[in-house]
Design an enzyme around this catalytic site. Structure first.
Site, PDB file in Angstrom:
ATOM      1  N   ASN A 115       0.673  -1.145   0.130  1.00 26.39           N
ATOM      2  CA  ASN A 115       0.024   0.019  -0.183  1.00 26.39           C
ATOM      3  C   ASN A 115       1.052   1.291  -0.004  1.00 26.39           C
ATOM      4  O   ASN A 115       2.059   1.046  -0.116  1.00 26.39           O
ATOM      5  CB  ASN A 115      -0.984   0.030   1.235  1.00 26.39           C
ATOM      6  CG  ASN A 115      -0.128  -0.110   2.517  1.00 26.39           C
ATOM      7  OD1 ASN A 115       0.555   0.927   2.893  1.00 26.39           O
ATOM      8  ND2 ASN A 115      -0.267  -1.160   3.299  1.00 26.39           N
ATOM      9  N   LYS A 131       8.725 -17.321 -10.479  1.00 28.17           N
ATOM     10  CA  LYS A 131       7.802 -16.170 -10.960  1.00 28.17           C
ATOM     11  C   LYS A 131       6.531 -16.687 -11.793  1.00 28.17           C
ATOM     12  O   LYS A 131       6.889 -17.696 -12.559  1.00 28.17           O
ATOM     13  CB  LYS A 131       8.712 -15.455 -11.889  1.00 28.17           C
ATOM     14  CG  LYS A 131       8.143 -14.225 -12.452  1.00 28.17           C
ATOM     15  CD  LYS A 131       9.020 -13.499 -13.235  1.00 28.17           C
ATOM     16  CE  LYS A 131       8.229 -12.554 -14.268  1.00 28.17           C
ATOM     17  NZ  LYS A 131       8.830 -12.240 -15.505  1.00 28.17           N
ATOM     18  N   ILE A 179      -2.643  -7.491  14.320  1.00 25.20           N
ATOM     19  CA  ILE A 179      -1.599  -7.298  15.321  1.00 25.20           C
ATOM     20  C   ILE A 179      -2.375  -6.484  16.633  1.00 25.20           C
ATOM     21  O   ILE A 179      -2.076  -7.121  17.831  1.00 25.20           O
ATOM     22  CB  ILE A 179      -0.334  -6.493  14.841  1.00 25.20           C
ATOM     23  CG1 ILE A 179      -0.020  -7.318  13.534  1.00 25.20           C
ATOM     24  CG2 ILE A 179       0.440  -6.393  15.888  1.00 25.20           C
ATOM     25  CD1 ILE A 179       0.962  -6.424  12.648  1.00 25.20           C
TER      26      ILE A 179
HETATM   27  O1  PMT Z   1       2.838   6.139   6.626  1.00 25.90           O
HETATM   28  P1  PMT Z   1       2.339   7.223   5.994  1.00 25.90           P
HETATM   29  O2  PMT Z   1       2.577   7.546   4.343  1.00 25.90           O
HETATM   30  O3  PMT Z   1       2.948   8.653   7.010  1.00 25.90           O
HETATM   31  O4  PMT Z   1       0.823   7.309   6.167  1.00 25.90           O
HETATM   32  C1  PMT Z   1       0.055   7.319   7.523  1.00 25.90           C
HETATM   33  C2  PMT Z   1      -0.869   6.323   7.574  1.00 25.90           C
HETATM   34  C3  PMT Z   1      -2.196   6.774   6.686  1.00 25.90           C
HETATM   35  C4  PMT Z   1      -0.423   4.648   7.130  1.00 25.90           C
HETATM   36  C5  PMT Z   1      -1.194   6.199   9.158  1.00 25.90           C
HETATM   37  O5  PMT Z   1      -1.697   7.541   9.523  1.00 25.90           O
HETATM   38  C6  PMT Z   1      -2.549   5.066   9.348  1.00 25.90           C
HETATM   39  O6  PMT Z   1      -3.527   5.393   9.451  1.00 25.90           O
HETATM   40  N1  PMT Z   1      -2.039   3.678   9.747  1.00 25.90           N
HETATM   41  C7  PMT Z   1      -3.033   2.710   9.768  1.00 25.90           C
HETATM   42  C8  PMT Z   1      -3.389   2.393   8.353  1.00 25.90           C
HETATM   43  C9  PMT Z   1      -4.150   1.154   8.668  1.00 25.90           C
HETATM   44  O7  PMT Z   1      -3.791   0.206   8.204  1.00 25.90           O
HETATM   45  O8  PMT Z   1      -5.750   1.196   8.840  1.00 25.90           O
HETATM   46  P2  PMT Z   1      -6.695   0.302   8.804  1.00 25.90           P
HETATM   47  O9  PMT Z   1      -8.130   1.047   9.131  1.00 25.90           O
HETATM   48  O10 PMT Z   1      -6.741  -0.760   7.900  1.00 25.90           O
HETATM   49  O11 PMT Z   1      -6.212  -0.706  10.497  1.00 25.90           O
HETATM   50  C10 PMT Z   1      -6.906  -0.318  11.585  1.00 25.90           C
HETATM   51  C11 PMT Z   1      -5.683  -0.612  12.697  1.00 25.90           C
HETATM   52  O12 PMT Z   1      -5.514  -2.030  12.845  1.00 25.90           O
HETATM   53  C12 PMT Z   1      -4.302   0.278  12.530  1.00 25.90           C
HETATM   54  O13 PMT Z   1      -3.785   0.727  13.727  1.00 25.90           O
HETATM   55  C13 PMT Z   1      -3.516  -0.998  11.612  1.00 25.90           C
HETATM   56  O14 PMT Z   1      -2.075  -0.857  12.274  1.00 25.90           O
HETATM   57  C14 PMT Z   1      -3.932  -2.340  12.694  1.00 25.90           C
HETATM   58  N2  PMT Z   1      -3.761  -3.635  11.889  1.00 25.90           N
HETATM   59  C15 PMT Z   1      -4.444  -3.645  10.790  1.00 25.90           C
HETATM   60  C16 PMT Z   1      -4.437  -4.879  10.166  1.00 25.90           C
HETATM   61  C17 PMT Z   1      -3.528  -6.178  10.693  1.00 25.90           C
HETATM   62  N3  PMT Z   1      -3.669  -7.067  10.331  1.00 25.90           N
HETATM   63  N4  PMT Z   1      -3.343  -5.879  11.733  1.00 25.90           N
HETATM   64  C18 PMT Z   1      -3.093  -4.638  12.476  1.00 25.90           C
HETATM   65  O15 PMT Z   1      -2.656  -4.278  13.570  1.00 25.90           O
END
Ligand code: PMT
Length: 402
Positions: A210, A289, A307
């Site tokens: 991403n 590949k 996580i």
């Molecule tokens: O890195 P930058 O370019 O500065 O951009 C910042 C950002 C937009 C990446 C950051 O501000 C942000 O929003 N990070 C979280 C992105 C995300 O994955 O959001 P989500 O809504 O999909 O996930 C929710 C939360 O669950 C997040 O804290 C994520 O870290 C966590 N997660 C998600 C999936 C997973 N398998 N394990 C997790 O821990």
């Protein structure tokens, strides 16, 4: 601010356009009841007049290494002894390099060597000069020697470029200089932060990822360090410099990030999940590949372990802060994640095209917790990180310490 413990501030000004900001710094420091003495390099005097600093500080400005007006002509030693704290602002790449290598060929670098009190450096330079490997090496060296860095901030620069390198704002420098370590909001706490994207391999040369650059997570790590925390950063693949005082663990996949975070979470007081972790991964990575054959093909994906949710589920869970990256229904989606994952706090950001969030220097956050919320307006990620860290510290104290 109460009367500061650090009453004698020695400000060293180097040659850069940001020298005008240091005049404001003197004004702010004087308002906090401190005695400020100013020294200037030769080139600093091309950008700002010693008279300005003399008028603002109420003290003579020092520009020469050997001061014949001093009783023993040892002005630099007397000044170093007098100071409770030294701040070099703006610090150029040249002065940084000289300090890192122990050169003492002018008043500023000699004072740096002679000082026994805490030394802070607020760099200001073009973003390419800041990012150059040799500058980063010098910074790491100085950090190892115990120097604290304030900034730089990122944004538009006087040279017309955009990026990291602007001198930190005088108000931020003033506050940090006059804060005793024991008063730092995260003093003594262990903070674990995840940052950046993950890569989920399809075959040896292709992966799903991403747009996360890691900037938000790295800014949080720097802000937590400045707030007195011991910081561990688990980062996906990014292209960012990191301070030496960080314990940094580099990972690639969501599974590796899971293992790295869970191995450290039990030992952390606070976990901040700023990483953009892939929700799904290919069921298995092809050994070779994949060849182009059929007109259409399918990719089968498995849901990854969450996580953040698993950290919040630990018996000895740290204060757990999630992020929510949304393209619609930001409030409702963030509040649902806060509740479902049993978090202490969640910071939600818009991540549609042109909306801050991913890979931008700026961001804005809607922050939610149990029965509370606040908005942090669009600003530079470094400033935003500082505000979020202050908020986290406040909520952490309300939950654990008070
Ligand atoms: O890195 P930058 O370019 O500065 O951009 C910042 C950002 C937009 C990446 C950051 O501000 C942000 O929003 N990070 C979280 C992105 C995300 O994955 O959001 P989500 O809504 O999909 O996930 C929710 C939360 O669950 C997040 O804290 C994520 O870290 C966590 N997660 C998600 C999936 C997973 N398998 N394990 C997790 O821990």
């Amino acid at each position: 601010m109460d009367t500061p413990a650090r009453k004698h501030v020695l400000l060293a000004v180097c040659g850069g356009i940001a020298a005008y900001k240091s005049a404001e710094l003197v004004r702010l420091l004087r308002r906090q009841d401190t005695d400020v003495r100013v020294v200037m390099t030769q080139s600093a005097q091309e950008f700002a007049s010693p008279l300005t600093f003399q008028a603002l500080s109420g003290n003579p400005v020092h520009t020469e290494l050997l001061d014949v007006d001093e009783e023993n002509a040892m002005g630099h030693i007397n000044l170093a002894r007098w100071a409770d704290v030294v701040i070099i602002a703006p610090a150029t790449a040249n002065t940084l390099a000289k300090c890192a290598h122990g050169l003492a060929d002018d008043l500023v670098t000699t004072l740096f060597l002679a000082a026994t009190c805490p030394v802070y450096i607020a760099p200001a330079m073009n973003q390419a000069m800041w990012n150059k490997a040799v500058t980063q090496e010098n910074i790491r060296k100085l950090e190892r020697y115990g120097v604290s860095f304030i900034g730089p901030d990122s944004g538009d620069q006087a040279c017309g470029e955009t990026g990291l390198g602007r001198m930190a704002e005088p108000a931020d420098i003033c506050r940090l200089l006059l804060t005793e370590p024991k008063d730092l909001v995260l003093n003594g706490l262990k903070v674990l932060i995840s940052a950046g994207p993950t890569r989920e391999y399809i075959d040896p040369v292709r992966y799903i990822t991403n747009r996360s650059s890691g900037k938000m997570g790295f800014a949080l790590a720097r802000a937590a360090l400045r707030a007195g925390a011991q910081v561990s950063l688990v980062s996906g693949p990014v292209n960012l410099p990191s301070p030496d005082s960080l314990d940094i663990v580099q990972v690639e996949t969501a599974a590796q990030m899971y293992d790295a975070v869970l191995a450290r979470a039990g030992n952390a007081d606070i976990y901040i999940a700023a990483a953009a972790v892939a929700d799904y991964s290919p069921i298995a990575m092809e050994k070779d590949k994949i060849k182009k054959q059929a007109e259409q093909t399918n990719l089968v994906l498995n849901k990854n372990k969450d996580i953040l949710a698993d950290v919040a589920r630990l018996n000895n869970a740290p204060f757990t802060v999630g992020f929510a990256a949304e393209t619609k229904d930001l409030d409702a989606n963030a509040q649902e994640k806060l509740c479902k994952k049993n978090l202490d706090m969640i910071a939600a950001n818009w991540v549609g095209q042109g909306q801050g969030g991913f890979d931008s220097e700026q961001n804005a956050l809607e922050v939610f917790w149990d029965n509370g919320r606040t908005s942090l307006a669009m600003m530079d990620k470094n400033q935003l990180a500082e505000q979020l860290i202050n908020l986290i510290a406040k909520r952490f104290n309300e939950k654990n310490r008070i």
